[in-house]
Structures are given as C-alpha cells and as structure tokens.
Design a protein around this motif. Structure first.
Motif, PDB file in Angstrom:
ATOM      1  N   GLY A  78       4.602 -14.066   1.762  1.00  0.00           N
ATOM      2  CA  GLY A  78       5.121 -13.637   0.401  1.00  0.00           C
ATOM      3  C   GLY A  78       3.948 -13.787  -0.770  1.00  0.00           C
ATOM      4  O   GLY A  78       2.769 -13.476  -0.667  1.00  0.00           O
ATOM      5  N   TRP A  79       4.641 -14.173  -1.893  1.00  0.00           N
ATOM      6  CA  TRP A  79       3.702 -14.199  -3.302  1.00  0.00           C
ATOM      7  C   TRP A  79       2.430 -15.074  -3.133  1.00  0.00           C
ATOM      8  O   TRP A  79       1.205 -14.839  -4.135  1.00  0.00           O
ATOM      9  CB  TRP A  79       4.715 -14.523  -4.454  1.00  0.00           C
ATOM     10  CG  TRP A  79       4.821 -15.862  -4.661  1.00  0.00           C
ATOM     11  CD1 TRP A  79       5.597 -16.577  -3.998  1.00  0.00           C
ATOM     12  CD2 TRP A  79       4.420 -16.567  -5.616  1.00  0.00           C
ATOM     13  NE1 TRP A  79       5.842 -17.834  -4.279  1.00  0.00           N
ATOM     14  CE2 TRP A  79       5.161 -17.925  -5.472  1.00  0.00           C
ATOM     15  CE3 TRP A  79       3.614 -16.390  -6.721  1.00  0.00           C
ATOM     16  CZ2 TRP A  79       5.040 -18.910  -6.331  1.00  0.00           C
ATOM     17  CZ3 TRP A  79       3.559 -17.574  -7.550  1.00  0.00           C
ATOM     18  CH2 TRP A  79       4.036 -18.921  -7.244  1.00  0.00           C
ATOM     19  N   GLU A  81       0.427 -15.341  -0.826  1.00  0.00           N
ATOM     20  CA  GLU A  81      -0.913 -14.393  -0.199  1.00  0.00           C
ATOM     21  C   GLU A  81      -1.539 -13.426  -1.034  1.00  0.00           C
ATOM     22  O   GLU A  81      -2.705 -13.532  -0.870  1.00  0.00           O
ATOM     23  CB  GLU A  81       0.003 -13.394   0.854  1.00  0.00           C
ATOM     24  CG  GLU A  81       0.784 -14.097   2.050  1.00  0.00           C
ATOM     25  CD  GLU A  81       1.124 -13.066   2.919  1.00  0.00           C
ATOM     26  OE1 GLU A  81       0.565 -12.488   3.773  1.00  0.00           O
ATOM     27  OE2 GLU A  81       2.528 -12.954   2.849  1.00  0.00           O
ATOM     28  N   THR A  82      -0.978 -12.801  -2.083  1.00  0.00           N
ATOM     29  CA  THR A  82      -1.652 -11.752  -2.728  1.00  0.00           C
ATOM     30  C   THR A  82      -3.000 -12.232  -3.556  1.00  0.00           C
ATOM     31  O   THR A  82      -3.821 -11.485  -3.432  1.00  0.00           O
ATOM     32  CB  THR A  82      -0.518 -11.319  -3.678  1.00  0.00           C
ATOM     33  OG1 THR A  82       0.732 -10.662  -3.105  1.00  0.00           O
ATOM     34  CG2 THR A  82      -1.273 -10.002  -4.575  1.00  0.00           C
ATOM     35  N   PRO A  83      -2.783 -13.555  -4.055  1.00  0.00           N
ATOM     36  CA  PRO A  83      -4.108 -13.607  -4.835  1.00  0.00           C
ATOM     37  C   PRO A  83      -5.309 -14.104  -3.952  1.00  0.00           C
ATOM     38  O   PRO A  83      -6.412 -13.561  -4.374  1.00  0.00           O
ATOM     39  CB  PRO A  83      -3.869 -15.077  -5.549  1.00  0.00           C
ATOM     40  CG  PRO A  83      -2.326 -15.000  -5.621  1.00  0.00           C
ATOM     41  CD  PRO A  83      -1.686 -14.356  -4.337  1.00  0.00           C
ATOM     42  N   VAL A  84      -4.906 -14.567  -3.113  1.00  0.00           N
ATOM     43  CA  VAL A  84      -6.046 -14.775  -1.859  1.00  0.00           C
ATOM     44  C   VAL A  84      -6.528 -13.397  -1.308  1.00  0.00           C
ATOM     45  O   VAL A  84      -7.559 -13.270  -1.061  1.00  0.00           O
ATOM     46  CB  VAL A  84      -5.558 -15.698  -0.724  1.00  0.00           C
ATOM     47  CG1 VAL A  84      -6.774 -16.061   0.411  1.00  0.00           C
ATOM     48  CG2 VAL A  84      -5.244 -17.218  -1.394  1.00  0.00           C
ATOM     49  N   TYR A  85      -5.760 -12.723  -0.925  1.00  0.00           N
ATOM     50  CA  TYR A  85      -6.136 -11.522  -0.168  1.00  0.00           C
ATOM     51  C   TYR A  85      -6.890 -10.686  -1.225  1.00  0.00           C
ATOM     52  O   TYR A  85      -7.900  -9.867  -0.830  1.00  0.00           O
ATOM     53  CB  TYR A  85      -4.723 -10.456  -0.084  1.00  0.00           C
ATOM     54  CG  TYR A  85      -4.683  -9.248   0.596  1.00  0.00           C
ATOM     55  CD1 TYR A  85      -4.604  -9.076   2.039  1.00  0.00           C
ATOM     56  CD2 TYR A  85      -4.902  -8.104  -0.378  1.00  0.00           C
ATOM     57  CE1 TYR A  85      -4.742  -7.755   2.520  1.00  0.00           C
ATOM     58  CE2 TYR A  85      -5.120  -6.893   0.200  1.00  0.00           C
ATOM     59  CZ  TYR A  85      -4.953  -6.865   1.522  1.00  0.00           C
ATOM     60  OH  TYR A  85      -5.124  -5.481   2.099  1.00  0.00           O
ATOM     61  N   ASP A  86      -6.421 -10.550  -2.773  1.00  0.00           N
ATOM     62  CA  ASP A  86      -7.207  -9.922  -3.697  1.00  0.00           C
ATOM     63  C   ASP A  86      -8.632 -10.411  -3.975  1.00  0.00           C
ATOM     64  O   ASP A  86      -9.607  -9.675  -3.995  1.00  0.00           O
ATOM     65  CB  ASP A  86      -6.425  -9.598  -4.889  1.00  0.00           C
ATOM     66  CG  ASP A  86      -5.107  -8.975  -4.883  1.00  0.00           C
ATOM     67  OD1 ASP A  86      -4.881  -8.156  -3.943  1.00  0.00           O
ATOM     68  OD2 ASP A  86      -4.378  -9.137  -5.691  1.00  0.00           O
ATOM     69  N   TYR A 155       8.974 -21.589   9.477  1.00  0.00           N
ATOM     70  CA  TYR A 155       8.554 -20.496  10.400  1.00  0.00           C
ATOM     71  C   TYR A 155       6.922 -19.975   9.984  1.00  0.00           C
ATOM     72  O   TYR A 155       6.124 -19.824  10.822  1.00  0.00           O
ATOM     73  CB  TYR A 155       9.377 -19.355  10.241  1.00  0.00           C
ATOM     74  CG  TYR A 155       8.881 -18.217  11.178  1.00  0.00           C
ATOM     75  CD1 TYR A 155       9.596 -17.869  12.354  1.00  0.00           C
ATOM     76  CD2 TYR A 155       7.660 -17.293  10.943  1.00  0.00           C
ATOM     77  CE1 TYR A 155       9.144 -16.870  13.123  1.00  0.00           C
ATOM     78  CE2 TYR A 155       7.598 -16.363  11.700  1.00  0.00           C
ATOM     79  CZ  TYR A 155       8.253 -15.928  12.754  1.00  0.00           C
ATOM     80  OH  TYR A 155       8.012 -14.985  13.714  1.00  0.00           O
ATOM     81  N   TRP A 156       6.835 -19.915   8.494  1.00  0.00           N
ATOM     82  CA  TRP A 156       5.581 -19.602   8.024  1.00  0.00           C
ATOM     83  C   TRP A 156       4.743 -20.744   7.563  1.00  0.00           C
ATOM     84  O   TRP A 156       3.814 -20.672   6.713  1.00  0.00           O
ATOM     85  CB  TRP A 156       5.535 -18.675   7.016  1.00  0.00           C
ATOM     86  CG  TRP A 156       6.379 -17.215   7.424  1.00  0.00           C
ATOM     87  CD1 TRP A 156       7.491 -16.659   7.263  1.00  0.00           C
ATOM     88  CD2 TRP A 156       5.412 -16.117   7.949  1.00  0.00           C
ATOM     89  NE1 TRP A 156       7.732 -15.697   8.033  1.00  0.00           N
ATOM     90  CE2 TRP A 156       6.352 -15.084   8.233  1.00  0.00           C
ATOM     91  CE3 TRP A 156       4.042 -15.874   8.398  1.00  0.00           C
ATOM     92  CZ2 TRP A 156       5.848 -13.902   8.869  1.00  0.00           C
ATOM     93  CZ3 TRP A 156       3.740 -14.768   8.879  1.00  0.00           C
ATOM     94  CH2 TRP A 156       4.553 -13.902   9.262  1.00  0.00           C
TER      95      TRP A 156
END
Length: 234
Positions: A78-79, A81-86, A155-156
């Motif tokens: 979810g949310w 993930e986005t800052p690290v991905y970016d 689960y995650w």
C-alpha cells in the motif's frame, strides 16, 4: 614557438587533470530507508559521514514512509511502498554511474528489497546493506497465520513464514549484499531468540558478509555503525 608548445603542453595536462577529477567524483547515488515509524533524520550520522567523504546532498535520498504514530499499522503493501519506490527510481535516474547503493534499517530492509524487485533494478543496485532487519521474520509476530495480531505481523508483514517473506526470501537484490546485526537486538531478538531456522533473522539470503556489533541494540546499530555503512558502499 617554445612558449606556444609549452602552453599547449600545460593545457593538455590541465585537461587531463580536470577529467580525472571529474571521474573521481562520479559515484553511485545512495538511498537510505528508515525503519518502521522512523524518520529520514534517523540517518543523520550516516548522511553526515557520506557528506564528509565527498558526497553531495543531491546524491543521497532519504524517503519518509509509513505511519509515525501507528507502527502496528505499517506493512509492505500500500501507501508505505510509494515513497521508497520513488526514491529508488529517482536515485537511479540521478546517479552519475548508472547504479545506486541502498542501506536499510529494520523494516526498511525488507521494504527496500521488495521495491528493488518490483522495479526490476537488481542489477543496477551495486551494494545493499541491511541493518537490524527481520529478513526471516520476528518471533514476536508469531508464525503465519498464527498469533498474527496486526498489519506489521500479517500477510504482508514480518511474521515468520508470512507469504510476503516467503516470496522475498532468496530473491536477488544487488550485486553485493551485506548485513549488520546484533545478538542483543531488542526488536529482532525480543523473545530471546534471534534465529529462524538456525540463522540470525537479520542475515540476508545470498549475502556476501555479515557484521556483528553486540555492543549496540536495534536502534544504535543504525546510528553508530555509520562508518562501516559508508565503507561498505564505497
């Protein structure tokens, strides 16, 4: 004529010296991923060490992810993930060498490793350093699906044998992989057991080496091994 030849020679030497200096300053961009409910400022010692070694602030990326007030709400889906991905993507695009180095702490280790795989940039990560991670899970989270009480352990999350950790285990994440751990880690070893399957949970499958600092606990491993961290990525 002699002056002209001399001037040309000096110009050539100067250009060669300039080219060497520019080449010497070309280095991998660095991504520093904090732990659960942490802050980018948790990396201040590491950041300052890198700056002292000649890195510029534009070469160091410190994403802020997850809830700061509800650690049990955070997981790897979810949310968060986005800052690290970016940050990984931005660092790679900005890198002088075309490669990056990644250092993670605690849950930031597994989150960074996940996003590297999602981006498909394993071969573009020169060095990965995991500090006090729970790559094999946390006994305090139980064994999936039993005793799973919150998102961080779900689960995650970081329960032993969670579907997420089973998926991540053994996947390549970098050309060189290192872990930094302690047998007195208040989080990884909170139940009195640091190992899963006979291996310290902070060790990463396929790693090149693991370094132990028993004088430090979970958070001091991040704060006070900054020299080693910088050594490993140089």
């Amino acid at each position: 004529m002699r002056i002209t030849i001399m001037n040309r020679a000096l110009l050539v030497v100067a250009l060669l010296a300039f080219g060497t200096a520019v080449h010497a300053q070309c280095r991998d961009a660095v991504v520093l991923v904090h732990g659960n409910a942490g802050y980018p400022s948790d990396w201040d010692n590491t950041y300052n060490e890198l700056i002292s070694r000649g890195y510029s602030s534009s070469e160091i990326f410190r994403p802020s992810w997850g809830s700061k007030s509800c650690p049990a709400c955070n997981n790897h889906y979810g949310w968060e993930e986005t800052p690290v991905y970016d940050a990984l993507n931005d660092a790679l695009n900005a890198s002088c060498t075309g490669k990056i180095d990644v250092i993670g702490h605690s849950m930031g280790v597994t989150l960074a490793a996940q996003q590297i795989n999602y981006l498909g940039i394993q071969s573009d990560v020169d060095t990965f350093v995991g500090i006090a991670g729970a790559y094999r899970g946390l006994w305090s989270c139980g064994t999936y699906p039993y005793n799973v009480q919150n998102s961080t352990c779900g689960y995650w999350g970081l329960s032993v044998s969670s579907p997420f950790l089973d998926w991540l285990y053994g996947k390549p994440i970098a050309n060189k992989v290192y872990s930094i751990k302690s047998w007195y880690d208040q989080v990884v070893c909170s139940t009195g057991y640091c190992t899963v399957g006979g291996v310290h949970s902070s060790q990463i499958a396929g790693e090149n080496a693991s370094y132990t600092y028993n004088q430090y606990g979970h958070f001091y491993l991040q704060a006070y091994t900054y020299t080693k961290q910088a050594d490993l990525i140089e």
